[in-house]
Design an enzyme around this catalytic site. Structure first.
Site, PDB file in Angstrom:
ATOM      1  N   GLU A  70     -14.583  15.877  25.712  1.00  0.00           N
ATOM      2  CA  GLU A  70     -13.149  16.184  25.194  1.00  0.00           C
ATOM      3  C   GLU A  70     -12.188  14.875  25.281  1.00  0.00           C
ATOM      4  O   GLU A  70     -11.462  15.037  26.556  1.00  0.00           O
ATOM      5  CB  GLU A  70     -12.519  17.534  26.155  1.00  0.00           C
ATOM      6  CG  GLU A  70     -12.577  19.401  25.799  1.00  0.00           C
ATOM      7  CD  GLU A  70     -12.581  19.781  24.055  1.00  0.00           C
ATOM      8  OE1 GLU A  70     -11.791  19.193  23.463  1.00  0.00           O
ATOM      9  OE2 GLU A  70     -13.225  20.601  23.462  1.00  0.00           O
TER      10      GLU A  70
ATOM     11  N   ASN B 217      -4.144  15.327  33.299  1.00  0.00           N
ATOM     12  CA  ASN B 217      -3.240  16.016  32.413  1.00  0.00           C
ATOM     13  C   ASN B 217      -2.608  17.635  32.344  1.00  0.00           C
ATOM     14  O   ASN B 217      -1.662  18.044  32.775  1.00  0.00           O
ATOM     15  CB  ASN B 217      -2.984  15.793  31.188  1.00  0.00           C
ATOM     16  CG  ASN B 217      -3.903  15.975  30.320  1.00  0.00           C
ATOM     17  OD1 ASN B 217      -5.044  16.152  30.681  1.00  0.00           O
ATOM     18  ND2 ASN B 217      -3.308  16.296  28.556  1.00  0.00           N
TER      19      ASN B 217
ATOM     20  N   CYS C 255      -3.317  15.342  24.579  1.00  0.00           N
ATOM     21  CA  CYS C 255      -4.589  14.727  24.120  1.00  0.00           C
ATOM     22  C   CYS C 255      -4.546  15.022  22.890  1.00  0.00           C
ATOM     23  O   CYS C 255      -4.741  14.250  22.251  1.00  0.00           O
ATOM     24  CB  CYS C 255      -5.516  15.626  24.143  1.00  0.00           C
ATOM     25  SG  CYS C 255      -6.306  17.164  24.345  1.00  0.00           S
TER      26      CYS C 255
ATOM     27  N   GLU D 151     -14.479  23.653  22.967  1.00  0.00           N
ATOM     28  CA  GLU D 151     -14.119  24.527  24.552  1.00  0.00           C
ATOM     29  C   GLU D 151     -13.333  26.042  23.576  1.00  0.00           C
ATOM     30  O   GLU D 151     -13.515  26.307  22.915  1.00  0.00           O
ATOM     31  CB  GLU D 151     -12.606  23.460  25.348  1.00  0.00           C
ATOM     32  CG  GLU D 151     -13.528  22.672  26.229  1.00  0.00           C
ATOM     33  CD  GLU D 151     -13.560  22.142  27.381  1.00  0.00           C
ATOM     34  OE1 GLU D 151     -11.869  21.547  27.354  1.00  0.00           O
ATOM     35  OE2 GLU D 151     -13.958  22.408  28.646  1.00  0.00           O
TER      36      GLU D 151
END
Ligand SMILES: NC(=O)c1ccc[n+]([C@@H]2O[C@H](COP(=O)([O-])OP(=O)(O)OC[C@H]3O[C@@H](n4cnc5c(N)ncnc54)[C@H](O)[C@@H]3O)[C@@H](O)[C@H]2O)c1
Ligand SMILES: C[N+](C)(C)CCCC=O
Length: 486
Positions: free
Chosen positions: A252, A155, A286, A460
């Site tokens: 993630e 994505n 997400c 992150e």
């Protein structure tokens, strides 16, 4: 239209493109038309070995540079990305189908932000001095982990490559990155640009491939750390494989995040937040707040205004900058999402907006809103990863917090209210890593990003990412005689 996005070769290793056509073909399909715009090849074991060997051999010299020297390379790469933003954004649009209107501001630019931020802090990544009694002391040294593997989802291909490469490289690691097989193009450009910015050969390598290639990277004994962006089922496999080799991980993963709208919220802001948190990138994000809990007092006003605003979405050619809503990434993803819409209807949710595939070439689906969704419905429990919003009613704060937390996921959560004490009270009780008050889905590089529960491990971005790409050596220094019992 006949778009050609064929790269010079499938892989980028040790500072150069390299091809091996004996690997399985990977066809890159433009989601707005269904046409094949490039054909790449999955990495063979020999290609995987070459990439890992290049990254392993480059690591010592890269780590031996000063942080300032490493940072300079990253910041130059950021500048080049910004100069080429339009070309990189067009490539990202061809790869993903996301509207150019979006990719111009949220993909290469976000990658550049990460390279600039971690380039900027690379020179200040130090240990500390810890004074002890009697003049003894300990000093700590922040050291690179070594060879890191990055594995990406489809994505945000450029953003994901840069969000992993930037902190890894700033800390003195090297990386082998495997993009998603669905969107393999833009990571190659990141590798090219790093070399142009003065990076030594081998510090950032790209290999293409399906899950088997990802798996062979994760299990290689030369690898010290794995950072995956992907689904929970893949995360489970990758985490387990990494654990076998006691490797560091960042995971993630997916989400089914709650967005809670109290009836004192600004209706217009809440509708904007719900749109951003459900339909940006055609819902393939997400952290999306796909369970929208709306307090009963404003439910109908919310649905009415949301429908009015959705009717103004410009759905069409993603390369036309007027387009604000593009196709899904692939036919497979389109079918998955259509399957969830059918489940929503079968299980009794009320379709308020959209629900249909567009009668045109490409993988287009209308933005879709279900109301009267209940907690047990499939569309309220499973990650759909498409433009489908579920609106659930609630009466009070205690009830909605319990229902919001009743999920295995914990990536994001949002609250809309004009009562600031309530906003902080509620957000503090939601089980999620990346939270929002009176907005949704903003992810500046300065802020940690990542999930709790099944949504992941580690963070992150931000200074915190440095902890996930380095480790501390502690050195005890005695200034006194050594006392021993015998
Ligand atoms: N939390 C985040 O930051 C974030 C961001 C984007 C996407 N995602 C999640 O990613 C998912 C969508 O992306 P996707 O469909 O590409 O995910 P996916 O899990 O199918 O694939 C992700 C990557 O893992 C690779 N892979 C698959 N099996 C593997 C294995 N056994 N070993 C190693 N690598 C393997 C794939 O080739 C791909 O590159 C969604 O669940 C979404 O929520 C999370
Ligand atoms: C920057 N966003 C939009 C929050 C996306 C983060 C990556 C998740 O898909």
């Amino acid at each position: 239209m006949n778009y050609n996005a064929q790269p010079k070769a499938s892989h980028f290793i040790n500072g150069a493109y390299i091809e091996d056509t004996s690997g399985a073909p990977i066809k890159v399909i433009y989601p707005a038309s269904g046409e094949v715009i490039a054909t790449l090849h999955s990495a063979t074991p020999d290609i995987v070995d070459k990439a890992l060997a290049a990254a392993k051999s480059a690591q010592g010299a890269w780590a031996a540079l000063s942080g300032t020297e490493r940072g300079r390379v990253l910041r130059r790469a950021a500048d080049i990305i910004r100069e080429r933003n339009r070309d990189l954004s067009i490539l990202e649009t061809l790869d993903t189908g996301k509207p150019l209107q979006e990719t111009l501001v949220a993909d290469a630019t976000s990658g550049a932000d990460a390279l600039e931020y971690f380039g900027g802090i690379a020179g200040s990544l130090t240990g500390e001095h810890i004074p002890l009694s009697g003049g003894d002391f300990v000093y700590t040294v922040r050291e690179a982990l070594g060879l890191c593997v990055g594995i990406g989802a489809w994505n945000y291909p450029t953003q994901i490559a840069c969000w992993k490469a930037a902190p890894a490289l700033a800390c003195g690691n090297t990386m082998v990155f495997k993009p998603s097989e669905t969107t393999p193009l833009s990571a190659l450009k990141v590798a090219e640009i790093l070399i142009e910015a003065g990076a030594p050969k081998g510090i950032f390598n790209v290999v293409q491939g399906y899950g088997d290639v990802g798996s062979s990277l994760v299990t290689d004994p030369r690898v010290a750390k794995v950072s995956l962006t992907g689904s929970v089922p893949t995360g489970r496999k990758v985490y387990a494989a990494a654990a076998d080799g006691m490797k560091h991980v960042t995971m993630e993963l997916g989400g089914k995040s709650p967005m809670i709208i109290f009836d004192d919220a600004s209706l217009e802001n809440a509708v904007s937040g719900a749109i951003l948190g459900n339909f940006y990138s055609s819902g393939q994000v997400c952290s999306n707040g796909t369970r929208v809990f709306v307090q009963k007092g404003i439910k109908e006003a919310f649905l009415k205004r949301l429908s009015e605003r959705l009717a103004t979405a410009v759905i069409g050619d993603p390369l036309d900058e007027a387009t604000s809503f593009g196709p899904l990434v692939s036919e497979n993803q389109l079918n998955i999402v259509k399957g969830y819409i059918a489940k929503g209807l079968n299980e009794g949710a009320r379709l308020v907006f959209g629900g249909n595939q567009l009668n045109k070439l490409g993988f287009y689906l209308e933005p879709t809103v279900f109301a009267d969704v209940t907690d047990g419905m499939t569309i309220a429990r499973e990650e759909i990863f498409g433009p489908v919003m579920s609106v659930l009613d609630f009466e009070d704060e205690v009830e909605v917090i319990a229902r919001a937390n009743d999920t295995e996921f914990g990536l994001s959560a949002g609250v809309f209210t004009n009562d600031l004490t309530r906003a902080h009270r509620v957000i503090g009780k939601l089980e999620a890593g990346s939270c929002f008050i009176n907005t949704y889905n903003l992810a500046p590089v300065e802020a940690p990003f990542g999930g709790s529960k099944m949504s992941g491990v580690g963070r992150e971005n931000s200074k915190n990412a440095v902890n996930h790409y380095s480790e501390l050596r502690s050195v005890y220094v005695s200034m006194n005689d050594v006392e021993a019992p015998y």
